[in-house]
Design an enzyme around this catalytic site. Structure first.
Site, short mmCIF file in Angstrom:
data_model
loop_
_atom_site.label_atom_id
_atom_site.label_comp_id
_atom_site.label_asym_id
_atom_site.label_seq_id
_atom_site.Cartn_x
_atom_site.Cartn_y
_atom_site.Cartn_z
N GLN A 82 7.97 -7.01 8.44
CA GLN A 82 8.00 -6.41 7.72
C GLN A 82 8.85 -5.30 7.59
O GLN A 82 9.53 -4.68 8.28
CB GLN A 82 6.89 -5.19 8.00
CG GLN A 82 6.09 -3.70 6.64
CD GLN A 82 5.90 -4.63 5.63
OE1 GLN A 82 5.24 -5.32 5.54
NE2 GLN A 82 6.76 -3.70 5.04
N LYS B 20 -2.07 -5.61 3.27
CA LYS B 20 -2.02 -7.22 4.01
C LYS B 20 -3.13 -7.84 4.54
O LYS B 20 -3.49 -8.60 4.39
CB LYS B 20 -0.55 -7.08 4.64
CG LYS B 20 1.02 -7.65 4.14
CD LYS B 20 1.94 -7.07 4.14
CE LYS B 20 2.71 -7.32 2.33
NZ LYS B 20 4.77 -6.90 3.38
N ASP C 225 7.35 -15.19 2.83
CA ASP C 225 7.63 -14.26 2.17
C ASP C 225 8.99 -14.36 1.62
O ASP C 225 9.64 -14.54 0.12
CB ASP C 225 8.73 -12.66 3.17
CG ASP C 225 8.26 -11.23 3.06
OD1 ASP C 225 7.34 -11.19 1.86
OD2 ASP C 225 8.34 -11.25 3.82
#
Ligand code: NAD
Length: 306
Positions: free
Chosen positions: A100, A56, A123
């Site tokens: 994460q 990422k 997200d």
């Protein structure tokens, strides 16, 4: 393989998509004299999570997005993690925040997700963003279903009236995927571990999306002729190399590609299918968050979904 058009090439899609993201991020830089900024929090030393975060950060940097990595120990308390998120929420120069997952068991994922400012929730997991998506007024849409949706729209043009069956009902894939397809006028069935006669449901699918996490579970007995298949699953399979006799591992999806490729009209491979578009959509959401942070209108690459 004579199946070039049959394979939905996620890598190719993501490369084209990221070019547009790059244009948006460089325009942002020209206007505001700073890059869009993504903060990524990694807790603990889970190998897979470490690889995801590295990818990422690398993709962000390649596409004109600044990244800030916050690495915390496995033993960090929930309170300390919440405090880190609070600092990032308040930092005007941070546009997107990603934690994460999974987190160590002593930390509540729910509390953490709820603590992220919904305007920085790239997200799309915060209940406000989740609810907005389901109510047809999306803000940030979870990256994996968004990437699937983007590829489907491009492959099929018209989704209206199609029977879509999703295997898996998670908050990060199955449910938001259902919402996107419903908004596109598909008839949507969500199936899961307690579904009876799973094959019969799947056999009715014009569009079959699998997000389960069981290697190669979906074989030819699940698939209707000419179905479009998106394989979200990422599973590491052990095998013995027939030449060297060594134990090796490879990535496979939920779908037994070899058994369904000749039945399906189109199919995503693993790797190289859904994965690359997921990360591209994260970049998209970050740039979108940056424009929103500056209260500027955002010319969305994805166009109008709803
Ligand atoms: P999850 O574990 O949260 O959900 C799995 C779902 O599968 C559950 O809803 C469960 O009911 C269902 N299920 C389990 N066994 C089943 C069975 N035998 N029959 C039917 N349904 C069954 O998983 P998730 O986070 O949604 O991820 C699913 C898979 O997708 C995993 O392999 C994950 O690694 C992968 N994934 C890939 C990406 C990507 O970028 N490509 C992103 C997210 C997740």
């Amino acid at each position: 393989m004579g199946n070039i058009k049959k394979i939905i090439n996620g890598k190719e899609y993501s490369e084209k998509f990221l070019k547009q993201v790059y244009t948006l991020s460089t325009n942002f830089y020209k206007r505001f004299n700073r890059k869009p900024c993504l903060a990524v929090i990694l807790v603990g030393d889970n190998t897979a999570s470490g690889i995801y975060v590295k990818n990422k950060v690398h993709t962000a940097e390649k596409n004109g997005i600044k990244s800030v990595k916050v690495i915390l120990s496995n033993k960090v308390s929930e309170a300390s993690l919440l405090n880190e998120i609070l600092k990032l929420n308040e930092d005007q120069n941070v546009d997107g925040i990603l934690v994460q997952l999974p987190l160590p068991v002593h930390i509540s994922e729910k509390n953490i997700i709820h603590s992220i400012n919904p305007m920085k929730d790239v997200d799309g997991f915060h209940p406000i963003n989740f609810g907005k998506l389901f109510m047809g007024n999306p803000n940030f849409i979870p990256c994996t279903p968004l990437g699937c949706y983007y590829m489907l729209k491009n492959e099929l043009k018209e989704l209206s009236g199609k029977n879509a069956v999703i295997i898996g009902r998670s908050n990060i894939v199955g449910k938001p995927m259902a919402s996107l397809l419903l908004a596109s006028n598909c008839s949507v069935t969500i199936t899961h571990s307690k579904t009876k006669n799973l094959r019969e449901h799947c056999k009715k699918a014009d569009i079959l999306i699998s997000a389960v996490g069981i290697p190669e579970m979906v074989d030819e007995t699940y698939v209707k002729n000419n179905a479009i298949i998106l394989d979200v699953g990422i599973n590491r399979l052990q095998f013995v190399n027939s030449e060297t006799k060594a134990n090796e591992t490879k990535l496979v999806g939920d779908v037994n590609f070899g058994k369904v490729v000749n039945i399906a009209k189109k199919i995503t491979p693993v790797p190289g299918g859904v994965g690359p578009m997921t990360i591209a959509c994260l970049m998209h959401n970050t740039v979108k968050a940056a424009y929103k942070n500056k209260k500027q209108s955002f010319n969305d690459i994805l166009g109008e979904i709803f």
